[in-house]
Scaffold this motif. Structure first.
Motif, PDB file in Angstrom:
ATOM      1  N   MET A  59       7.835  15.558  18.970  1.00 46.93           N
ATOM      2  CA  MET A  59       7.386  16.265  17.765  1.00 46.93           C
ATOM      3  C   MET A  59       8.570  16.843  16.990  1.00 46.93           C
ATOM      4  O   MET A  59       8.505  17.006  15.782  1.00 46.93           O
ATOM      5  N   GLN A  60       9.642  17.142  17.700  1.00 45.78           N
ATOM      6  CA  GLN A  60      10.772  17.811  17.069  1.00 45.78           C
ATOM      7  C   GLN A  60      11.714  16.875  16.317  1.00 45.78           C
ATOM      8  O   GLN A  60      12.516  17.333  15.513  1.00 45.78           O
ATOM      9  N   TYR A  61      11.600  15.555  16.559  1.00 43.01           N
ATOM     10  CA  TYR A  61      12.559  14.674  15.888  1.00 43.01           C
ATOM     11  C   TYR A  61      11.951  13.400  15.305  1.00 43.01           C
ATOM     12  O   TYR A  61      12.599  12.743  14.481  1.00 43.01           O
ATOM     13  N   VAL A 108      12.149  25.892  20.900  1.00 41.71           N
ATOM     14  CA  VAL A 108      11.662  25.274  19.663  1.00 41.71           C
ATOM     15  C   VAL A 108      11.954  26.211  18.491  1.00 41.71           C
ATOM     16  O   VAL A 108      11.489  27.352  18.477  1.00 41.71           O
ATOM     17  N   PRO A 109      12.707  25.736  17.496  1.00 38.29           N
ATOM     18  CA  PRO A 109      12.953  26.566  16.314  1.00 38.29           C
ATOM     19  C   PRO A 109      11.643  26.835  15.556  1.00 38.29           C
ATOM     20  O   PRO A 109      10.786  25.951  15.467  1.00 38.29           O
ATOM     21  N   LYS A 110      11.496  28.042  15.035  1.00 43.78           N
ATOM     22  CA  LYS A 110      10.258  28.435  14.355  1.00 43.78           C
ATOM     23  C   LYS A 110       9.874  27.472  13.239  1.00 43.78           C
ATOM     24  O   LYS A 110       8.695  27.203  13.033  1.00 43.78           O
ATOM     25  N   THR A 126      -0.798  21.150  13.298  1.00 38.45           N
ATOM     26  CA  THR A 126       0.608  21.522  13.386  1.00 38.45           C
ATOM     27  C   THR A 126       1.092  21.469  14.836  1.00 38.45           C
ATOM     28  O   THR A 126       0.285  21.488  15.769  1.00 38.45           O
ATOM     29  N   PHE A 127       2.387  21.464  14.969  1.00 38.32           N
ATOM     30  CA  PHE A 127       3.017  21.524  16.289  1.00 38.32           C
ATOM     31  C   PHE A 127       2.579  22.814  16.986  1.00 38.32           C
ATOM     32  O   PHE A 127       2.257  22.805  18.177  1.00 38.32           O
ATOM     33  N   GLU A 128       2.510  23.904  16.241  1.00 37.57           N
ATOM     34  CA  GLU A 128       2.066  25.171  16.825  1.00 37.57           C
ATOM     35  C   GLU A 128       0.648  25.048  17.375  1.00 37.57           C
ATOM     36  O   GLU A 128       0.344  25.532  18.465  1.00 37.57           O
ATOM     37  N   TRP A 129      -0.235  24.381  16.656  1.00 37.75           N
ATOM     38  CA  TRP A 129      -1.605  24.169  17.121  1.00 37.75           C
ATOM     39  C   TRP A 129      -1.603  23.375  18.427  1.00 37.75           C
ATOM     40  O   TRP A 129      -2.325  23.702  19.372  1.00 37.75           O
ATOM     41  N   LEU A 130      -0.775  22.327  18.483  1.00 41.73           N
ATOM     42  CA  LEU A 130      -0.703  21.479  19.671  1.00 41.73           C
ATOM     43  C   LEU A 130      -0.259  22.287  20.892  1.00 41.73           C
ATOM     44  O   LEU A 130      -0.816  22.137  21.984  1.00 41.73           O
ATOM     45  N   ILE A 131       0.705  23.171  20.685  1.00 44.23           N
ATOM     46  CA  ILE A 131       1.199  24.013  21.769  1.00 44.23           C
ATOM     47  C   ILE A 131       0.102  24.965  22.253  1.00 44.23           C
ATOM     48  O   ILE A 131      -0.118  25.101  23.454  1.00 44.23           O
ATOM     49  N   LYS A 132      -0.585  25.607  21.335  1.00 43.17           N
ATOM     50  CA  LYS A 132      -1.669  26.530  21.699  1.00 43.17           C
ATOM     51  C   LYS A 132      -2.811  25.781  22.385  1.00 43.17           C
ATOM     52  O   LYS A 132      -3.415  26.287  23.332  1.00 43.17           O
ATOM     53  N   ASP A 133      -3.084  24.573  21.914  1.00 43.93           N
ATOM     54  CA  ASP A 133      -4.145  23.758  22.503  1.00 43.93           C
ATOM     55  C   ASP A 133      -3.821  23.401  23.953  1.00 43.93           C
ATOM     56  O   ASP A 133      -4.724  23.317  24.790  1.00 43.93           O
ATOM     57  N   TYR A 134      -2.548  23.228  24.256  1.00 47.07           N
ATOM     58  CA  TYR A 134      -2.135  22.931  25.626  1.00 47.07           C
ATOM     59  C   TYR A 134      -2.581  24.055  26.574  1.00 47.07           C
ATOM     60  O   TYR A 134      -3.172  23.795  27.623  1.00 47.07           O
ATOM     61  N   LEU A 135      -2.306  25.300  26.182  1.00 44.03           N
ATOM     62  CA  LEU A 135      -2.714  26.433  27.021  1.00 44.03           C
ATOM     63  C   LEU A 135      -4.230  26.567  27.065  1.00 44.03           C
ATOM     64  O   LEU A 135      -4.797  26.834  28.128  1.00 44.03           O
ATOM     65  N   GLU A 136      -4.907  26.373  25.944  1.00 43.91           N
ATOM     66  CA  GLU A 136      -6.380  26.462  25.932  1.00 43.91           C
ATOM     67  C   GLU A 136      -6.989  25.428  26.874  1.00 43.91           C
ATOM     68  O   GLU A 136      -7.967  25.707  27.573  1.00 43.91           O
ATOM     69  N   HIS A 137      -6.433  24.233  26.893  1.00 42.15           N
ATOM     70  CA  HIS A 137      -6.892  23.164  27.780  1.00 42.15           C
ATOM     71  C   HIS A 137      -6.711  23.586  29.237  1.00 42.15           C
ATOM     72  O   HIS A 137      -7.612  23.440  30.068  1.00 42.15           O
ATOM     73  N   MET A 138      -5.550  24.146  29.547  1.00 40.15           N
ATOM     74  CA  MET A 138      -5.266  24.619  30.896  1.00 40.15           C
ATOM     75  C   MET A 138      -6.239  25.738  31.280  1.00 40.15           C
ATOM     76  O   MET A 138      -6.833  25.712  32.368  1.00 40.15           O
ATOM     77  N   ASP A 139      -6.394  26.720  30.395  1.00 36.34           N
ATOM     78  CA  ASP A 139      -7.313  27.835  30.646  1.00 36.34           C
ATOM     79  C   ASP A 139      -8.727  27.326  30.929  1.00 36.34           C
ATOM     80  O   ASP A 139      -9.398  27.791  31.854  1.00 36.34           O
TER      81      ASP A 139
END
Length: 152
Positions: A59-61, A108-110, A126-139
């Motif tokens: 996602m970063q490059y 990850v730069p802001k 967004t990348f931020e959404w994807l990151i938050k979704d990762y934790l929600e999936h785990m939870d």
């Protein structure tokens, strides 16, 4: 980002303790023929970590919107043979993979959090959404399928 990192750290500490209080029979029991055992659910979370490590790096490059490649979750759990491993082996993998995710996310730069990805069905997030979704999936998997803490 701190919330996600804190949440992942929470499960790195708490999940082994919670599962350590359960018997091997309880963690290996499949509730139905085509349902995963608690151990296999932890394995699925390992597979999720493996796939998301790749996503979080690319996602970063890569060109935006980055196209999320789906994976056959049942096939991954089957081919990884989590059911045949000890709980300790699966938990060790879970811990190491999620420590690596924390390492990646901590750097990850802001400005990259607004990068876009295509998550399928012509939907972009967004990348931020994807990151938050990762934790929600785990939870979701830990609370509702491993620890059985369903929300009322």
């Amino acid at each position: 980002m701190e919330h996600v990192i804190s949440g992942i750290n929470h499960w790195i500490r708490e999940l082994p303790q919670a599962l350590g209080q359960m018997s091997e029979i309880e963690t290996s029991h499949r509730p139905a023929p085509h349902k995963w055992s608690k151990k296999e659910i932890v394995g699925h979370l390992c597979d999720s970590a493996i796939n998301n490590i790749t996503r979080f790096i690319k996602m970063q490059y890569e060109e935006q919107p980055y196209v999320i490649q789906p994976y056959d979750q049942d096939q991954w759990v089957s081919e990884q043979h989590y059911q045949d491993q000890t709980l300790e082996e699966v938990l060790t993998l879970f811990i190491v993979l999620n420590q690596q995710i924390i390492t990646i996310l901590s750097s990850v730069p802001k400005e990259k959090l607004s990068y876009l990805c295509n998550i399928g069905s012509h939907q972009q997030e967004t990348f931020e959404w994807l990151i938050k979704d990762y934790l929600e999936h785990m939870d979701h998997h830990i609370n509702n399928q491993i620890l059985i803490r369903n929300k009322a």
